[in-house]
Motif scaffolding. Structure first.
Motif, PDB file in Angstrom:
ATOM      1  N   VAL A 110     -74.915 107.907 -69.418  1.00 28.71           N
ATOM      2  CA  VAL A 110     -73.346 107.377 -69.354  1.00 28.71           C
ATOM      3  C   VAL A 110     -73.155 106.615 -68.098  1.00 28.71           C
ATOM      4  CG1 VAL A 110     -72.759 109.334 -70.510  1.00 28.71           C
ATOM      5  CG2 VAL A 110     -72.580 109.357 -68.193  1.00 28.71           C
ATOM      6  N   ALA A 111     -72.036 105.891 -68.126  1.00 26.00           N
ATOM      7  CA  ALA A 111     -71.383 105.083 -66.980  1.00 26.00           C
ATOM      8  C   ALA A 111     -70.450 105.665 -66.059  1.00 26.00           C
ATOM      9  CB  ALA A 111     -71.092 103.763 -67.374  1.00 26.00           C
ATOM     10  N   THR A 112     -69.644 106.674 -66.773  1.00 28.59           N
ATOM     11  CA  THR A 112     -68.381 107.413 -65.993  1.00 28.59           C
ATOM     12  C   THR A 112     -68.447 108.902 -66.269  1.00 28.59           C
ATOM     13  OG1 THR A 112     -67.120 107.355 -67.896  1.00 28.59           O
ATOM     14  CG2 THR A 112     -67.108 105.307 -66.722  1.00 28.59           C
ATOM     15  N   LEU A 113     -67.629 109.531 -65.223  1.00 35.71           N
ATOM     16  CA  LEU A 113     -67.429 110.993 -65.604  1.00 35.71           C
ATOM     17  C   LEU A 113     -66.678 111.372 -66.775  1.00 35.71           C
ATOM     18  CD1 LEU A 113     -66.315 112.118 -61.668  1.00 35.71           C
ATOM     19  CD2 LEU A 113     -68.081 113.034 -63.125  1.00 35.71           C
ATOM     20  N   GLY A 114     -65.876 110.677 -67.187  1.00 40.47           N
ATOM     21  CA  GLY A 114     -65.123 110.665 -68.254  1.00 40.47           C
ATOM     22  C   GLY A 114     -66.187 110.810 -69.584  1.00 40.47           C
ATOM     23  N   GLU A 115     -66.958 109.609 -69.706  1.00 34.93           N
ATOM     24  CA  GLU A 115     -68.056 109.623 -70.736  1.00 34.93           C
ATOM     25  C   GLU A 115     -68.951 111.013 -70.588  1.00 34.93           C
ATOM     26  OE1 GLU A 115     -68.654 104.921 -71.182  1.00 34.93           O
ATOM     27  OE2 GLU A 115     -70.251 106.091 -70.341  1.00 34.93           O
ATOM     28  N   ALA A 116     -69.402 111.515 -69.467  1.00 33.52           N
ATOM     29  CA  ALA A 116     -70.056 112.621 -69.337  1.00 33.52           C
ATOM     30  C   ALA A 116     -69.467 113.696 -70.089  1.00 33.52           C
ATOM     31  CB  ALA A 116     -70.596 112.959 -68.063  1.00 33.52           C
ATOM     32  N   ILE A 119     -77.652 114.812 -68.923  1.00 31.54           N
ATOM     33  CA  ILE A 119     -76.789 113.589 -68.658  1.00 31.54           C
ATOM     34  C   ILE A 119     -77.111 112.804 -67.360  1.00 31.54           C
ATOM     35  CG2 ILE A 119     -74.621 112.389 -68.735  1.00 31.54           C
ATOM     36  CD1 ILE A 119     -73.514 114.825 -70.554  1.00 31.54           C
ATOM     37  N   PHE A 120     -77.378 111.717 -67.564  1.00 30.62           N
ATOM     38  CA  PHE A 120     -77.680 110.763 -66.502  1.00 30.62           C
ATOM     39  C   PHE A 120     -76.379 109.902 -66.284  1.00 30.62           C
ATOM     40  CE2 PHE A 120     -79.875 106.924 -64.418  1.00 30.62           C
ATOM     41  CZ  PHE A 120     -79.456 107.306 -62.908  1.00 30.62           C
ATOM     42  N   ILE A 121     -75.819 109.754 -65.057  1.00 25.35           N
ATOM     43  CA  ILE A 121     -74.323 109.001 -64.911  1.00 25.35           C
ATOM     44  C   ILE A 121     -75.202 107.998 -64.163  1.00 25.35           C
ATOM     45  CG2 ILE A 121     -72.224 108.800 -64.011  1.00 25.35           C
ATOM     46  CD1 ILE A 121     -71.883 111.691 -64.134  1.00 25.35           C
ATOM     47  N   ALA A 122     -75.520 106.790 -64.712  1.00 23.21           N
ATOM     48  CA  ALA A 122     -76.280 105.890 -64.093  1.00 23.21           C
ATOM     49  C   ALA A 122     -75.416 104.757 -63.361  1.00 23.21           C
ATOM     50  CB  ALA A 122     -77.093 105.089 -65.061  1.00 23.21           C
ATOM     51  N   TYR A 123     -74.610 105.564 -62.323  1.00 24.98           N
ATOM     52  CA  TYR A 123     -73.516 104.634 -61.766  1.00 24.98           C
ATOM     53  C   TYR A 123     -73.498 105.070 -60.222  1.00 24.98           C
ATOM     54  CZ  TYR A 123     -69.237 101.829 -61.373  1.00 24.98           C
ATOM     55  OH  TYR A 123     -68.219 100.982 -61.234  1.00 24.98           O
ATOM     56  N   PRO A 124     -73.265 104.346 -59.243  1.00 26.91           N
ATOM     57  CA  PRO A 124     -73.113 104.567 -57.894  1.00 26.91           C
ATOM     58  C   PRO A 124     -71.717 105.052 -57.566  1.00 26.91           C
ATOM     59  CG  PRO A 124     -72.678 102.173 -58.098  1.00 26.91           C
ATOM     60  CD  PRO A 124     -72.958 102.541 -59.575  1.00 26.91           C
ATOM     61  N   LEU A 125     -71.484 106.564 -58.232  1.00 31.25           N
ATOM     62  CA  LEU A 125     -70.214 107.202 -58.062  1.00 31.25           C
ATOM     63  C   LEU A 125     -69.886 107.117 -56.671  1.00 31.25           C
ATOM     64  CD1 LEU A 125     -70.416 110.245 -60.334  1.00 31.25           C
ATOM     65  CD2 LEU A 125     -69.482 108.138 -60.792  1.00 31.25           C
ATOM     66  N   TRP A 126     -68.280 107.327 -56.386  1.00 26.32           N
ATOM     67  CA  TRP A 126     -67.662 107.381 -55.188  1.00 26.32           C
ATOM     68  C   TRP A 126     -67.044 108.790 -55.569  1.00 26.32           C
ATOM     69  CZ3 TRP A 126     -68.346 105.808 -50.441  1.00 26.32           C
ATOM     70  CH2 TRP A 126     -67.445 106.020 -49.517  1.00 26.32           C
ATOM     71  N   VAL A 127     -67.542 109.894 -54.754  1.00 29.47           N
ATOM     72  CA  VAL A 127     -67.200 111.127 -55.060  1.00 29.47           C
ATOM     73  C   VAL A 127     -66.227 111.630 -53.952  1.00 29.47           C
ATOM     74  CG1 VAL A 127     -67.826 113.633 -55.618  1.00 29.47           C
ATOM     75  CG2 VAL A 127     -69.525 111.647 -56.386  1.00 29.47           C
ATOM     76  N   VAL A 142     -77.100 111.934 -61.145  1.00 33.81           N
ATOM     77  CA  VAL A 142     -76.093 111.081 -60.734  1.00 33.81           C
ATOM     78  C   VAL A 142     -76.840 109.696 -59.948  1.00 33.81           C
ATOM     79  CG1 VAL A 142     -73.991 112.535 -60.677  1.00 33.81           C
ATOM     80  CG2 VAL A 142     -75.386 112.090 -58.508  1.00 33.81           C
ATOM     81  N   GLY A 143     -76.115 108.631 -59.855  1.00 38.68           N
ATOM     82  CA  GLY A 143     -76.775 107.354 -59.214  1.00 38.68           C
ATOM     83  C   GLY A 143     -76.119 107.254 -58.030  1.00 38.68           C
ATOM     84  N   LEU A 144     -76.765 106.638 -56.950  1.00 37.29           N
ATOM     85  CA  LEU A 144     -76.306 106.518 -55.676  1.00 37.29           C
ATOM     86  C   LEU A 144     -77.025 105.387 -54.969  1.00 37.29           C
ATOM     87  CD1 LEU A 144     -74.885 108.185 -53.189  1.00 37.29           C
ATOM     88  CD2 LEU A 144     -77.330 108.945 -52.235  1.00 37.29           C
ATOM     89  N   ASP A 145     -76.146 104.358 -54.442  1.00 35.84           N
ATOM     90  CA  ASP A 145     -76.583 103.169 -53.569  1.00 35.84           C
ATOM     91  C   ASP A 145     -76.392 102.870 -52.242  1.00 35.84           C
ATOM     92  OD1 ASP A 145     -74.539 101.630 -53.574  1.00 35.84           O
ATOM     93  OD2 ASP A 145     -75.208  99.996 -54.698  1.00 35.84           O
ATOM     94  N   LEU A 166     -66.774  96.521 -57.560  1.00 38.78           N
ATOM     95  CA  LEU A 166     -65.458  97.623 -57.679  1.00 38.78           C
ATOM     96  C   LEU A 166     -65.734  98.231 -59.109  1.00 38.78           C
ATOM     97  CD1 LEU A 166     -62.616  95.096 -56.938  1.00 38.78           C
ATOM     98  CD2 LEU A 166     -63.214  97.034 -55.600  1.00 38.78           C
ATOM     99  N   ASP A 167     -65.148  99.217 -59.492  1.00 39.39           N
ATOM    100  CA  ASP A 167     -65.330 100.095 -60.590  1.00 39.39           C
ATOM    101  C   ASP A 167     -64.379  99.568 -61.603  1.00 39.39           C
ATOM    102  OD1 ASP A 167     -62.857 101.019 -59.595  1.00 39.39           O
ATOM    103  OD2 ASP A 167     -63.563 103.102 -59.665  1.00 39.39           O
ATOM    104  N   SER A 168     -63.825  98.236 -61.556  1.00 39.69           N
ATOM    105  CA  SER A 168     -63.012  97.776 -62.819  1.00 39.69           C
ATOM    106  C   SER A 168     -63.897  96.953 -63.241  1.00 39.69           C
ATOM    107  CB  SER A 168     -61.693  97.076 -62.052  1.00 39.69           C
ATOM    108  OG  SER A 168     -62.109  96.289 -60.944  1.00 39.69           O
ATOM    109  N   GLY A 169     -64.405  97.094 -64.440  1.00 43.87           N
ATOM    110  CA  GLY A 169     -65.136  96.239 -65.182  1.00 43.87           C
ATOM    111  C   GLY A 169     -64.149  95.813 -66.366  1.00 43.87           C
ATOM    112  N   SER A 170     -65.192  95.002 -67.565  1.00 44.37           N
ATOM    113  CA  SER A 170     -64.429  94.605 -68.346  1.00 44.37           C
ATOM    114  C   SER A 170     -63.909  95.311 -69.304  1.00 44.37           C
ATOM    115  CB  SER A 170     -65.652  93.716 -69.200  1.00 44.37           C
ATOM    116  OG  SER A 170     -66.518  94.271 -69.792  1.00 44.37           O
TER     117      SER A 170
END
Lengths: 365, 365
Positions: free
Chosen positions: A63-69, A80-88, A107-110, B273-277
């Motif tokens: 998923v891309a977001t916490l809400g989707e998860a 579930i893998f949240i494939a996104y550089p989450l700002w937590v 979770v993702g991290l960059d 930014l986390d504001s996508g399409s």
């Protein structure tokens, strides 16, 4: 597939048989490569479709977001893998902790900074999560340069996080002539990052890559798993990239001809459909022929899209369809189209057999 | 306006004070021209905002679909124009009849065939509706060529419909250097069509035109009313067309810096930014500088948009904002952005003072 009479337009229709075939074919192709399949469910946002993917052998979902998860965990997803550089921050940490109570969450991290924020906010729970470092394999969106990955891994470890893998999204594969090049860059980036981390003492269990254009090109020398999304439905982009055939299109928008004009030397010969950007989505890559395609009229071109109008220029030697006719439109980018509706009509044998709720629609946070 | 601490990103924020000023200013400008204002509510889809527009003197509202009409009628709108060439079958006719029981409903029409379908489906109820013929004033989407309007009017009359006006959407005004030209073409098209219909014996009560770029340029020689929509919020398109100033932007998307890269000779210097399409919408006209703008960083450029990532290239001489920083993004096209969320946060004096539901979101049918 004809459009069932009871459908009012514009409406999203999914062909259940094509959907199942797409799911089975990708599962078989990925397994034949020795890879695991972790499909990205942001494409469909529909729990019933995730169930079909898991039944066909997917190891978990992306998923891309916490809400989707939260939505998919609530419907029984257990990995579930949240494939996104989450700002937590504190609120995101609380949601992650709640998710991890019943579900395996990665979770993702960059960046070092995001590692510090995540570690500080999660506190003692930090080690409950697998962290995958995002690598930039040439798309130049998010992601760490492969050579710089060890620094971020050390920062993550200092923050109490458990680094167990690397991932990349070869998004530059979405252009003509790019899938093979992007696959090779993905292989190179994942291998370099993974080798550096292993040398630095990290145990790298997961190398995650892949997109719909590259998933079946990737071999297990590069990745342990792939995360394609679009393949369940396919769309006009995949068709124009020649990554699918017209018979692989599982999702169309039923639309009605509401305006019709023979045109002249100045004004284009065209029809207008009631499927605008509020159901097709406005995506249009520079290389695309238009704002989507007509499934049964491959020569027609969607030259303009307003919110409730698709302007379709017609070939000079073909008769314009009559007013009131209903046509099937293929969106350019199916992930943004599905996100515009509350539910989709499931069709088989020309009849509506089900309605599925787009349960994670709009879950951007 | 700062982003209130309790906001999680990405989230749509509306500045109540700027919104009210935009509503009042358009109302005053249109009334000063001797015109009526019938704002298009597809922009916001929020009953509370329609109430503010009506309180400021709007004569009624404009919608694009039956579904939007049903939502706003359910919230007390009493005079609704569906500015769309509806194709009316039995199910649409039933919905129109139900709407007309409590609300004055006008509908658009642009062909003999649609007139016949509408008349046949509505039956005896056909004369309960005002019909406005849509004229093509140069946008070349839907609409009748001004010179061909009488034929369609006669077909409508034969079908039992009551033709009482003409309307046009000068959509070609949405490009640099076009508002004045599009306004002149609107004047010419509405005048020609209206004169021809009057000569043919039709009583033309309504000449409806206008878009946000042209509404205050139109005079009462052309139109009796205008239908702008975007002006309530404004957006990056209006800003880049110089039809509004930064302080007139009432709607922004609060976003967080989730990835940050200094770049090099090959890879761009950027933030993500986390504001996508899926919250900004994917609209990007060829003349736009990017996929939206940053309210507080006018030199930054949103060069790419994925579903959950906005890639923002930063000026070479300015420091990149830190990871975790929250910025305000202006969507290119506000109408498609609002349609992506279930509710919007209303802000005043730096605090959230209300939440409004986007009650007509997704009402495409």
């Amino acid at each position: 597939m004809t459009i069932p009479e009871e459908v009012d337009t514009p409406e999203i229709l999914v062909d259940r048989d094509v959907l199942q075939r797409n799911i089975d074919r990708m599962a078989a192709a990925v397994h034949a490569k020795g890879l695991s399949l972790r499909p990205h469910v942001k494409t469909h946002k529909v729990p019933e479709i995730a169930q079909l993917q898991l039944a066909a052998g997917a190891v978990g979902i992306t998923v891309a977001t916490l809400g989707e998860a939260e939505v998919f965990a609530g419907h029984g997803a257990t990995d579930i893998f949240i494939a996104y550089p989450l700002w937590v921050g504190p609120r995101q940490a609380e949601r992650l902790r709640r998710l991890a109570a019943a579900t395996k969450i990665s979770v993702g991290l960059d960046s070092r900074e995001a590692a510090q924020a995540m570690g500080a906010s999660l506190g003692d729970a930090a080690s409950d999560f697998d962290v995958l470092l995002e690598i930039d394999s040439g798309h130049h969106r998010s992601g760490i340069a492969p050579g710089a990955v060890v620094d971020v891994a050390h920062a993550a470890a200092r923050a109490g996080l458990r680094v167990s893998g690397v991932f990349t999204f070869p998004g530059h594969s979405y252009a003509p002539g790019m899938p093979l090049k992007a696959t090779e860059e993905e292989r190179s980036a994942l291998t370099q990052a993974s080798d550096l981390l292993t040398q630095a003492g990290f145990e790298i269990l997961h190398r995650s890559g892949g997109s719909t254009p590259t998933a079946t090109l990737t071999g297990d020398s590069a990745a342990t798993e792939v995360r394609p999304g679009v393949y369940v439905f396919n769309d006009a982009q995949q068709l124009e990239l020649e990554r699918c055939a017209p018979e692989d299109i599982a999702l169309t928008v039923a639309a009605t001809v509401v305006s019709r004009h023979e045109g002249d030397d100045v004004i284009p010969r065209r029809i207008v459909l009631d499927s605008g950007s509020k159901i097709l989505g406005g995506d249009r890559p520079a290389w695309a022929t238009g704002f989507g395609r007509l499934l049964d009229y491959p020569e027609a071109r969607i030259t303009a899209l307003s919110e409730h109008h698709a302007t379709v220029v017609w070939p000079a030697d073909a008769e314009l369809p009559p007013l009131g006719e209903r046509l099937r439109v293929i969106p350019n980018h199916v992930c943004v189209a599905v996100n515009l509706v509350d539910d989709i009509a499931v069709v088989s044998g020309g009849k509506i057999v089900d309605h599925w709720r787009v349960a994670a629609r709009g879950k951007n946070k």
